[in-house]
Scaffold this active site. Structure first.
Site, short mmCIF file in Angstrom:
data_model
loop_
_atom_site.label_atom_id
_atom_site.label_comp_id
_atom_site.label_asym_id
_atom_site.label_seq_id
_atom_site.Cartn_x
_atom_site.Cartn_y
_atom_site.Cartn_z
N VAL A 121 -3.47 -79.45 -95.80
CA VAL A 121 -2.18 -79.88 -95.29
C VAL A 121 -2.07 -79.47 -93.82
CG1 VAL A 121 0.33 -79.70 -95.56
CG2 VAL A 121 -1.13 -79.79 -97.58
N ASP A 123 3.62 -81.39 -104.63
CA ASP A 123 2.35 -81.66 -105.33
C ASP A 123 2.53 -82.60 -106.52
OD1 ASP A 123 -0.31 -81.46 -105.69
OD2 ASP A 123 -0.37 -79.35 -106.20
N LYS A 139 -6.96 -76.99 -103.60
CA LYS A 139 -8.17 -77.42 -104.29
C LYS A 139 -8.45 -78.89 -104.01
CE LYS A 139 -6.45 -76.35 -108.35
NZ LYS A 139 -5.23 -75.63 -107.98
N ASP A 186 2.19 -80.78 -113.22
CA ASP A 186 1.47 -79.64 -112.64
C ASP A 186 2.51 -78.66 -112.09
OD1 ASP A 186 -0.66 -78.11 -111.76
OD2 ASP A 186 -0.99 -79.27 -109.94
N LYS A 244 -0.74 -84.56 -95.48
CA LYS A 244 -1.64 -84.06 -96.53
C LYS A 244 -2.86 -84.96 -96.62
CE LYS A 244 -1.52 -82.85 -101.48
NZ LYS A 244 -0.65 -82.53 -102.63
N ASN A 287 3.89 -74.59 -107.16
CA ASN A 287 4.25 -75.89 -106.60
C ASN A 287 5.75 -76.04 -106.37
OD1 ASN A 287 1.72 -76.98 -106.18
ND2 ASN A 287 1.52 -77.70 -108.29
#
Ligand code: ATP
Ligand code: MG
Length: 263
Positions: A61, A204, A57, A187, A75, A192
């Site tokens: 990468v 992440d 989102k 998160d 990234k 992740n």
């Protein structure tokens, strides 16, 4: 030519002025990212980009190659991402970003810098994360986690063989994060965490906050809730509010081959 050998091939000379266009133009969709990549190439953090390997989102990468032929994860944060704006409330409560001014172009750069710093702190505290290598503008360079130049699957896609052991390890990492790195991931979920041959890597990190942040406890509880929800599909798990106390204050031990926690 083998895949590895083909990765090592590429321009040998160090890039200079006129070579900018041939090296990086068109590789990334945004010019700002291309310029950032050019600087990373000039200072020897990246040799070249091979291809895109994932899109989320907030970022895309790429597989890159280091000057000594190692695969890299590169990234690139989207300059415009609505989810960045949602995260701004966390930046505002974090003393490290007091001087931050909310401007569209700078949000992606801030996110990149924030992820790099958080990765470093987690790495130094002993949490298994992709080793941070460098960053510039909205481009972050880190260790590539995967085989045959394909990212390792997430634990959602490829659950670990021993789920008790995996949960115990993740709780240990969360505890190290809180106590040593003084961070909360913010998160954390099965999306992740990468499973690289049963080694778990947490990725992440752009949303991570310091433990002094006003929302740190809420975010930690939320991370634990996500983890417990995922693992409870496979094994018996304690309640996330109980695990919160364990992660913040106490030691975690496995008892009788089952999940047990000694306080
Ligand atoms: N260090 C790495 N090595 C290999 N692959 C990686 C690495 N970091 C990220 N990836 C790949 O890129 C995907 C997206 O990465 P990440 O979660 O950091 O970005 P994101 O934009 O926040 O994505 P999302 O919105 O899906 O959470 C990962 O699921 C993984 O496939
Ligand atoms: Mg992600």
């Amino acid at each position: 030519m083998s895949r590895e050998a083909s990765l090592q091939a590429g321009p040998e000379e160090s890039p200079e002025g006129g070579r900018y266009a041939s090296l990086v133009r068109g590789l990334f969709r945004d010019e700002y990212a291309s310029r950032s990549l050019y600087r990373l190439i000039r200072r020897g953090s990246v040799k070249r980009i091979v291809r895109e390997v994932a899109a989320g989102k907030e970022s895309r990468v790429y597989l890159g190659v280091s000057p000594d032929g190692k695969p890299l994860a590169v990234k690139v944060y989207f300059i415009e991402s609505t989810s960045f704006r949602g995260h701004l409330k966390y930046v505002k409560g974090d003393h490290r970003f007091r001087s931050f001014k909310e401007k569209a172009w700078s949000i992606a750069t801030l996110w990149c810098w924030k992820e790099f710093r958080n990765l470093h702190r987690a790495y130094r505290a002993g949490v298994k994360v992709p080793a941070p290598i460098d960053y510039e503008g909205n481009v972050l360079v880190m260790e590539f986690v995967g085989d045959c130049f394909k990212p390792a699957p997430t634990i959602k896609e490829y659950p670990p063989n021993d789920m008790n052991k995996a949960l115990s390890l993740i709780l240990k990492y969360m505890s190290l994060l809180w106590k040593k790195a003084r961070l909360v991931h913010g998160d954390l979920s099965e999306y992740n965490i990468l499973n690289h041959s049963n080694e778990l890597y947490i990725i992440d990190w752009s949303a991570a906050v310091e433990t002094t942040h006003p929302k740190a406890e809420t975010l930690l509880l939320n991370d634990l809730k996500n983890i417990v929800k995922f693992f409870s599909r496979f094994i018996e798990t304690p309640d996330h509010t109980y695990l919160y106390k364990v992660v913040v204050k106490n030691e975690i031990k496995k008892v009788d081959g089952r999940w047990g926690i000694l306080i």
